[in-house]
Structures are given as structure tokens and as C-alpha cells.
Design a protein around this motif. Structure first.
Motif, mmCIF file in Angstrom:
data_model
loop_
_atom_site.group_PDB
_atom_site.id
_atom_site.type_symbol
_atom_site.label_atom_id
_atom_site.label_comp_id
_atom_site.label_asym_id
_atom_site.label_seq_id
_atom_site.Cartn_x
_atom_site.Cartn_y
_atom_site.Cartn_z
ATOM 1 N N SER A 1 9.450 -1.641 11.894
ATOM 2 C CA SER A 1 10.306 -1.851 10.731
ATOM 3 C C SER A 1 9.526 -1.549 9.454
ATOM 4 C CB SER A 1 10.801 -3.293 10.688
ATOM 5 O OG SER A 1 9.722 -4.167 10.391
ATOM 6 N N LEU A 2 10.240 -1.325 8.377
ATOM 7 C CA LEU A 2 9.574 -1.056 7.102
ATOM 8 C C LEU A 2 8.728 -2.249 6.671
ATOM 9 C CD1 LEU A 2 9.024 0.754 4.708
ATOM 10 C CD2 LEU A 2 11.177 -0.013 3.685
ATOM 11 N N ASP A 3 9.209 -3.462 6.908
ATOM 12 C CA ASP A 3 8.433 -4.638 6.526
ATOM 13 C C ASP A 3 7.118 -4.722 7.302
ATOM 14 O OD1 ASP A 3 10.234 -5.452 4.621
ATOM 15 O OD2 ASP A 3 11.218 -6.944 5.893
ATOM 16 N N THR A 4 7.190 -4.445 8.619
ATOM 17 C CA THR A 4 5.968 -4.506 9.431
ATOM 18 C C THR A 4 4.977 -3.429 9.023
ATOM 19 O OG1 THR A 4 7.141 -5.456 11.322
ATOM 20 C CG2 THR A 4 5.053 -4.359 11.779
ATOM 21 N N LEU A 5 5.453 -2.203 8.877
ATOM 22 C CA LEU A 5 4.556 -1.113 8.505
ATOM 23 C C LEU A 5 4.000 -1.309 7.100
ATOM 24 C CD1 LEU A 5 6.503 1.953 9.973
ATOM 25 C CD2 LEU A 5 4.574 0.721 10.978
ATOM 26 N N THR A 6 4.820 -1.844 6.203
ATOM 27 C CA THR A 6 4.331 -2.155 4.866
ATOM 28 C C THR A 6 3.243 -3.219 4.929
ATOM 29 O OG1 THR A 6 6.451 -1.596 3.853
ATOM 30 C CG2 THR A 6 4.972 -2.987 2.569
ATOM 31 N N GLY A 7 3.415 -4.194 5.831
ATOM 32 C CA GLY A 7 2.380 -5.202 6.016
ATOM 33 C C GLY A 7 1.050 -4.596 6.416
ATOM 34 N N HIS A 8 1.101 -3.568 7.275
ATOM 35 C CA HIS A 8 -0.132 -2.864 7.653
ATOM 36 C C HIS A 8 -0.729 -2.148 6.440
ATOM 37 C CE1 HIS A 8 0.232 -2.701 12.296
ATOM 38 N NE2 HIS A 8 0.915 -3.722 11.831
ATOM 39 N N ALA A 9 0.123 -1.431 5.703
ATOM 40 C CA ALA A 9 -0.377 -0.670 4.559
ATOM 41 C C ALA A 9 -0.977 -1.587 3.500
ATOM 42 C CB ALA A 9 0.749 0.170 3.966
ATOM 43 N N LYS A 10 -0.337 -2.721 3.237
ATOM 44 C CA LYS A 10 -0.876 -3.656 2.247
ATOM 45 C C LYS A 10 -2.152 -4.337 2.744
ATOM 46 C CE LYS A 10 3.283 -4.598 -0.433
ATOM 47 N NZ LYS A 10 4.261 -5.605 -0.920
ATOM 48 N N ALA A 11 -2.230 -4.593 4.052
ATOM 49 C CA ALA A 11 -3.467 -5.143 4.605
ATOM 50 C C ALA A 11 -4.612 -4.141 4.450
ATOM 51 C CB ALA A 11 -3.275 -5.508 6.079
ATOM 52 N N ALA B 1 5.786 3.975 -1.655
ATOM 53 C CA ALA B 1 6.595 3.322 -2.682
ATOM 54 C C ALA B 1 6.359 1.821 -2.739
ATOM 55 C CB ALA B 1 8.076 3.604 -2.437
ATOM 56 N N ARG B 2 5.872 1.245 -1.644
ATOM 57 C CA ARG B 2 5.672 -0.204 -1.590
ATOM 58 C C ARG B 2 4.215 -0.611 -1.791
ATOM 59 N NH1 ARG B 2 9.222 -3.583 2.686
ATOM 60 N NH2 ARG B 2 11.288 -3.163 1.821
ATOM 61 N N THR B 3 3.341 0.342 -2.092
ATOM 62 C CA THR B 3 1.915 0.060 -2.244
ATOM 63 C C THR B 3 1.427 0.651 -3.558
ATOM 64 O OG1 THR B 3 1.443 2.044 -0.916
ATOM 65 C CG2 THR B 3 1.424 -0.078 0.227
ATOM 66 N N THR B 4 0.152 0.396 -3.861
ATOM 67 C CA THR B 4 -0.387 0.869 -5.136
ATOM 68 C C THR B 4 -1.591 1.800 -4.979
ATOM 69 O OG1 THR B 4 -1.710 -1.162 -5.316
ATOM 70 C CG2 THR B 4 0.428 -1.125 -6.430
ATOM 71 N N THR B 5 -2.408 1.602 -3.947
ATOM 72 C CA THR B 5 -3.581 2.458 -3.742
ATOM 73 C C THR B 5 -3.565 3.150 -2.387
ATOM 74 O OG1 THR B 5 -4.922 0.636 -2.817
ATOM 75 C CG2 THR B 5 -4.991 0.977 -5.222
ATOM 76 N N PHE B 6 -2.727 2.714 -1.476
ATOM 77 C CA PHE B 6 -2.649 3.246 -0.113
ATOM 78 C C PHE B 6 -2.391 4.756 -0.121
ATOM 79 C CE2 PHE B 6 0.275 4.502 3.346
ATOM 80 C CZ PHE B 6 -0.525 4.234 4.453
ATOM 81 N N LYS B 7 -3.277 5.501 0.557
ATOM 82 C CA LYS B 7 -3.135 6.957 0.648
ATOM 83 C C LYS B 7 -2.629 7.327 2.050
ATOM 84 C CE LYS B 7 -7.406 7.601 -0.990
ATOM 85 N NZ LYS B 7 -8.639 8.254 -1.470
ATOM 86 N N PRO B 8 -1.416 7.876 2.164
ATOM 87 C CA PRO B 8 -0.939 8.313 3.473
ATOM 88 C C PRO B 8 -1.507 9.685 3.826
ATOM 89 C CG PRO B 8 0.759 8.709 1.824
ATOM 90 C CD PRO B 8 -0.406 8.053 1.111
ATOM 91 N N LEU B 9 -2.148 9.766 4.988
ATOM 92 C CA LEU B 9 -2.564 11.049 5.547
ATOM 93 C C LEU B 9 -1.422 11.498 6.455
ATOM 94 C CD1 LEU B 9 -4.481 13.363 6.171
ATOM 95 C CD2 LEU B 9 -5.770 11.830 7.694
ATOM 96 N N ILE B 10 -0.581 12.400 5.948
ATOM 97 C CA ILE B 10 0.709 12.720 6.562
ATOM 98 C C ILE B 10 0.536 13.878 7.539
ATOM 99 C CG2 ILE B 10 3.111 13.289 6.108
ATOM 100 C CD1 ILE B 10 2.600 12.414 3.177
ATOM 101 N N ALA B 11 0.731 13.601 8.826
ATOM 102 C CA ALA B 11 0.634 14.646 9.841
ATOM 103 C C ALA B 11 1.939 15.436 9.876
ATOM 104 C CB ALA B 11 0.344 14.029 11.208
ATOM 105 N N HIS C 1 3.078 13.610 -7.009
ATOM 106 C CA HIS C 1 3.361 13.312 -8.412
ATOM 107 C C HIS C 1 3.829 11.863 -8.580
ATOM 108 C CE1 HIS C 1 4.951 13.874 -12.496
ATOM 109 N NE2 HIS C 1 6.040 13.267 -12.070
ATOM 110 N N LEU C 2 4.744 11.438 -7.719
ATOM 111 C CA LEU C 2 5.317 10.099 -7.851
ATOM 112 C C LEU C 2 4.304 9.001 -7.549
ATOM 113 C CD1 LEU C 2 8.804 10.715 -6.171
ATOM 114 C CD2 LEU C 2 8.343 10.405 -8.616
ATOM 115 N N THR C 3 3.310 9.297 -6.727
ATOM 116 C CA THR C 3 2.319 8.286 -6.347
ATOM 117 C C THR C 3 1.029 8.381 -7.160
ATOM 118 O OG1 THR C 3 1.387 9.702 -4.608
ATOM 119 C CG2 THR C 3 3.183 8.206 -3.979
ATOM 120 N N GLY C 4 0.976 9.287 -8.110
ATOM 121 C CA GLY C 4 -0.235 9.419 -8.907
ATOM 122 C C GLY C 4 -1.387 10.057 -8.170
#
Length: 354
Positions: free
Chosen positions: A28-38, A67-77, A97-100
Motif C-alpha cells: 500500500s502507499l502508506d506502507t511503502l511511504t513508511g519505508h521511504a520515510k524510514a 511526493a510524500r518525502t523530502t530527501t528520498f531519492k527514487p532510483l527508478i528501474a 523538476h517537481l522534486t528538486g
């Protein structure tokens, strides 16, 4: 050059990936966001998001987590063929652009269920030639005002992006990570990639590949900044060396008892890089100081084929040896993913950054 430390978010619709906790709402988005924020809270730069046909769309998941994090960098496969280069250049530039400027990209050219999404890549030479064109067009659209390109596989005419990636100092666009151990893959990496990712081979194998890729870069007339190198590996960390090996051997025993169907999967041995890892078991169950090859004999694949096993100090010492060879990008992981994000972020990363 400072090292980049990333984790792995499996992006799997089915629970229990590589022994992870099989919890309700695991994707779920909440679970995955929890990982990203951790990851943000425990010192990681970001995470690789896995891809293959049938899994949740990687780019969509990456955009949601960014969109739900501030420094998290996604390495998108992503895969050429699933994406066309101009379409991907626009989508990724917009997200960057949107994530800086937080986007990283992992170009994947290995085999997949191509027919399911209407693709036909043909043989290996065709696949990697197409990938090279894809990377050339994407990079040019990210960095040039207008692009016309006529290739064998892709073309664009008078193409331009209104939004381009964030440029900051030496960064002019998202880094292009790339894997693959075949001759065709290495020639593409030497010419077009920013970071060549290796799986968990022994130090001598990584050293040999780095030397070969540096020579290939000269042979193919590389036009970009020097190629950088990364390691994607499982890090099996416990409080003590003894505890780590007891737990690692127990986990492999569980794999051996329950993965017979996986062992009969013919596709498991098709990739050159995967075969290199599986062949390591013939050299011994433990290579270098603590590179454990047994997982590959009992169903471990990809980055789960070999594990670095030990205390935080043991594993940090091994990773520093890879750094000494020239590795500056690390994509680490173990399961349960959330638990290990915290443990390894708190206990392993400080030793690597100290």
C-alpha cells in the motif's frame, strides 16, 4: 567523490519477497511511504524500485513516494521498449523538476515478458543496441535545446522539453545507472552509462570488471564524465559475527527446504551476470572474508544470490574494500526490509561514513 548509500524497495504485489514479513497492505502507499520515510530518518539517500512486467508500475510508485518525502531519492528501474525515449525523458524531467532534483534512473535491458506489453526486442545485440540509442536520446533531450536523432531503433525530430531536469553544480541531469555483464552490455555501459552496477561478486571479479570497463571507455570513445561504479548486494547484519552466521545458515536451510520449483526455473540462468554469481559456489561457500555463496544454490537470485554476512564492523570492512576498488554507489538490502532499513542505517552506515 562521496559515496551514495541506497536501499531497495521491492515494489511487489505479492507479499513475502525474499522472506520479508507478509503483512496485510504490504504494497500500500502508506506502507511503502513508511519505508521511504524510514530511509530518510536512518541515513539512507534513497532506494532502488524494482521492475518487471506485472509488478506495480515503477514510475508511478516512485512519483507517489517522492511526493510524500523530502530527501528520498527514487532510483527508478525502467525498460527501453516499455518506454519510448522522448516520453521517458519528459516524464522523468518533470518528476525531477517537481522534486528538486531527486530522480535517479536504472536502465534495465535484461529479458522480461516482452510479448505481454507488446514489445519484441529480438536477440541480445538488438536489445543492447536499442538501449544505447534510448540512453543517447534521453540524455540529449535532458541537456540540449532541440534534438533531431535518426537511429535504427528510435528517432525524434526537432524535439524539445519545456521542463528539463534540475541542474546543480556538476549535476546536469539524473544519473543513468546500468547493469549487465555480457560483452554487449559492457560496451553500452562504457559509452553511455553514468554508473555501472555490479552484483555481489568477490573483490577480484569486481576489480577485473572495473579495469575492463575503463579500457572499454577509451576504446568506444566515451564522451561523458568518467564512468562510476556501484554495488547491489544483500548485507546480512547481526550484532555479532557468530549470530550473523547462525542466522544466515538457518535462513539458507529454510530456502533449501522450500524452493525446489524455483531451482527448476530455466530462466534463472539466462543472464550472463546471474550465471557469474551462480558459478561462484564452485569456488567455495564463503569467498573473500564473508561473501556467502550458498543462497544462490537454494533459490537466491539477483542481488540475493550472494550475501555479505557478519557484524556491522565485518560488513563495513568488506564494503570499504569495494570502495578501495572504486565503488562509490551502494544499493544494499536484507529482509525484513523495514527492520533492516533501521538496523543497518543506525549500525552499518555510520561505520561507512566515519
Amino acid at each position: 567523490m562521496s559515496a551514495e548509500f541506497l536501499w531497495y524497495i521491492p515494489n511487489q504485489a505479492r507479499p513475502g519477497h525474499r522472506g520479508d514479513d507478509a503483512v496485510e497492505g504490504h504494497n500500500s502507499l502508506d506502507t511503502l511511504t513508511g519505508h521511504a520515510k524510514a530511509l530518510e530518518d536512518h541515513g539512507w539517500g534513497g532506494a532502488l524500485l524494482g521492475t518487471s512486467w506485472g509488478r506495480p508500475d515503477t514510475f508511478t510508485v516512485a512519483a507517489a513516494l517522492a511526493a510524500r518525502t523530502t530527501t528520498f531519492k527514487p532510483l527508478i528501474a525502467i525498460r527501453p521498449g516499455y518506454w519510448r525515449p522522448a516520453n521517458f525523458a519528459s516524464a522523468s524531467a518533470t518528476l525531477d523538476h517537481l522534486t528538486g532534483g531527486r530522480v535517479l534512473v536504472n536502465i534495465v535491458s535484461g529479458q522480461d515478458n516482452l510479448a505481454a506489453y507488446g514489445d519484441s526486442e529480438g536477440d541480445q545485440a538488438h536489445r543492447y543496441a536499442r538501449t544505447r540509442e534510448f540512453m543517447q536520446i534521453v540524455r540529449r533531450l535532458w541537456t540540449e535545446e532541440r534534438v533531431t536523432y535518426a537511429g535504427e531503433h528510435f528517432s525524434v525530430t526537432d524535439s524539445a522539453l519545456e521542463l528539463r531536469p534540475v541542474a546543480n553544480g556538476e549535476r546536469t541531469h539524473p544519473k543513468l545507472y546500468f547493469g549487465g555483464a555480457s560483452e554487449a552490455a559492457e560496451r553500452v555501459a562504457a559509452a553511455e552509462a553514468d554508473v555501472q552496477l555490479f552484483w555481489g561478486e568477490p573483490l577480484d571479479g569486481v576489480r577485473e570488471r572495473i579495469e575492463r570497463l575503463k579500457k572499454l571507455s577509451e576504446e568506444v570513445g566515451r564522451e561523458h564524465q568518467p564512468l562510476e561504479f556501484g554495488l547491489r548486494i544483500t548485507t546480512f547484519v547481526r550484532d555479532t559475527t557468530e549470530e550473523a552466521w547462525v542466522d544466515a545458515e538457518a535462513k539458507v536451510a529454510t530456502m533449501a527446504a522450500g524452493n525446489q520449483e524455483y531451482l527448476r526455473d530455466a530462466h534463472r540462468r539466462t543472464a550472463v551476470g546471474q550465471q557469474r554469481l551462480l558459478d561462484l559456489a564452485e569456488r567455495g561457500e564463503v569467498l573473500d572474508d564473508n561473501l556467502y555463496t550458498a543462497p544462490g544454490k537454494f533459490g537466491g537470485g539477483g542481488a540475493g544470490t550472494t550475501w555479505l554476512v557478519g557484524s556491522p564492523a565485518d560488513v563495513a570492512a568488506s564494503l570499504r574494500k569495494y570502495q578501495d576498488l572504486g565503488i562509490t554507489h551502494f544499493v544494499l538490502s536484507d529482509t525484513p526490509y523495514l527492520q533492516e532499513i533501521k538496523r543497518q542505517g543506525d549500525e552499518l552506515l555510520p561505520l561507512l561514513r566515519g
